[in-house]
Structures are given as C-alpha cells and as structure tokens.
Motif scaffolding. Structure first.
Motif, short mmCIF file in Angstrom:
data_model
loop_
_atom_site.label_atom_id
_atom_site.label_comp_id
_atom_site.label_asym_id
_atom_site.label_seq_id
_atom_site.Cartn_x
_atom_site.Cartn_y
_atom_site.Cartn_z
N VAL A 56 1.09 -1.84 -0.03
CA VAL A 56 -0.08 -0.05 -0.23
C VAL A 56 0.81 1.38 -0.02
N ASP A 79 1.17 4.35 -2.57
CA ASP A 79 0.59 5.77 -2.59
C ASP A 79 1.36 6.35 -2.80
N ARG A 121 -7.51 3.75 -4.09
CA ARG A 121 -7.35 2.94 -3.73
C ARG A 121 -7.55 2.74 -2.06
N LEU A 170 -7.68 -0.78 -1.74
CA LEU A 170 -6.21 -1.18 -1.20
C LEU A 170 -6.07 -1.37 0.02
N ARG A 171 -6.01 -0.31 0.59
CA ARG A 171 -5.85 0.19 2.01
C ARG A 171 -6.14 -0.32 2.73
#
Length: 251
Positions: free
Chosen positions: A28, A32, A43, A46-47
């Motif tokens: 992550v 980022d 995102r 995914l986070r």
C-alpha cells in the motif's frame, strides 16, 4: 535482503516479507508514495488490508500493473516484494530523471576512471551483471545447483551459489563425504578389540567392549558436530557482504 531497495525508496520501517501484515502495508505504501497507479480515491479497497477480500483486490492491482508472472507467483511474498520494489524504483526514477541524472553521470565517470587506473585489478569488476549473457549463464548455473532463479537480486543469488560451492563442492567437502562413506563399512571381530582390563567373565568382558565401542562412537559423533559448528561459525564470520561498487566491506 531488501534493505538497499527500501533505503533507496525511503521506506523507514523494518520489513519481513513473510509477515502478511507488513507485506500488505509495504504494498500500500509503495502505491501511495511511489507507483501511484490508481487515483487517490481508487486506492481505498487496497488500503483496507484487514478486508477478507484483500487478496482479490491485490490480484487485480497486480494485473493492472502488468505483473509478468503466473498466478502461482502471487503467493510468493519474497518474489512479489522484489518485483514491487523494482517497479517502484523505476517509477521513482521516471518521476525524477533530472534529479538522478547527475548521480548516474558521476557513477559512470567514477567507473571509467577506476577501469582506466586498475587495468589489472579484480576481473569481476569488468563483468556486466545486467547483460543477457550473464543472466543466461546465471540461470544455467542455478539450474545445475538446484537454486531458485525467480529473484531479481543477483547479489543474493551469487551468495547462494558461493555457499553451495564452498559447502558441498569444495575439495574439503568432497573429502569429508568420502571419509564418511569409507568409514561406514568397517568389519572387525569384537574378540580382537582390547578391553584394557579383565573381569574374569567372558560375557561381561564382551559386554564391556560393546559399551566401550558405543562410548567411542558417541565421542566421535560429538567431535564431528563440534567441528561442523566451528566451520559454520568461521564461514559466517569470514563472509562479509562486499559491495565493490561502493568500495565498502562489512555488514
């Protein structure tokens, strides 16, 4: 294993690829801070590394990143970590070409000066470790020694090759194996073995001889393990990590 790449990326945390939480946090963070494939609002899934469906989200992310390997590699956290870090470094360089261009020029100039001064120096310095010829030879050598070839870190692969050769294919290792093989089939009569004292009873004397043989065998086994431990410690102490490009020797 990943210390240099994470340092180059300014990742300021300890990292263990076998720790699933640390792996997800690292992936992550790379998205980022370095890769930025998705827009910020894309995102969120995914986070959410605690989500039971995170693996499916991550698989989709790898597909979008054009991950070049098969599905089995997705479960190999070490290989994935290496590929993700390499991808992040590539994006980082692409975003800051002007920043790193002087550094690259200085490195090339220093290498050229070093080559011109040390024409008869270490022949390993003249090897192009990024060439296809070197990679092809490395793959064949790893296949011969049964070493995994899926890692991009050639330094780690070279250390593994060195370990295999010194511990299994060196003259000392071969001689040691031959001694073990030759010493495993000794034939003798227990009556011919001296006891050193006499109890006056033949049966007790033979039992004492057997106990003495077992004791000697235990001592030899213990000595062998002590010798192996000493060799392992000496090998570890005498194996500093060397980066000839940086001119550094040590841990």
């Amino acid at each position: 294993m990943f210390k240099r790449k994470l340092s180059a990326l300014d990742y300021g945390k300890d990292y263990n690829p076998q720790d699933e939480t640390q792996f997800r946090q690292m992936a992550v963070w790379l998205e980022d801070m370095k890769i930025r494939l998705y827009p910020i609002d894309g995102r969120q899934s995914l986070r959410d590394i605690q989500n039971p469906q995170w693996h499916e989200t991550f698989s989709k992310y790898l597909q979008d990143l054009k991950f070049p390997y098969n599905n089995e590699m997705i479960n190999d956290r070490i290989a994935l970590s290496d590929w993700l870090m390499g991808t992040a470094i590539r994006f980082e360089y692409g975003d800051n070409v002007e920043k790193y261009k002087p550094i690259s020029s200085n490195i090339i100039n220093n290498q050229q000066k070093s080559n011109s001064v040390n024409q008869t120096g270490n022949p390993l310095e003249a090897i192009d470790y990024t060439s296809e010829e070197f990679k092809s030879g490395m793959v064949k050598l790893c296949e011969l020694l049964q070493i995994p070839t899926k890692f991009n870190d050639t330094t780690a692969v070279l250390r593994a090759v060195s370990k295999i050769i010194t511990t299994k294919l060196s003259k000392e290792a071969i001689d040691k194996n031959q001694i073990k093989e030759q010493g495993s089939g000794v034939d003798f009569s227990i009556e011919q073995m001296p006891l050193g004292f006499d109890t006056g009873d033949k049966i007790i004397n033979e039992a004492a001889k057997i106990l003495r043989l077992l004791y000697i065998q235990d001592l030899r086994t213990l000595q062998t393990k002590i010798n192996e431990t000493i060799v392992s410690v000496q090998s570890f102490v005498a194996d500093p990590r060397t980066d000839s490009k940086l001119g550094q020797i040590g841990w």
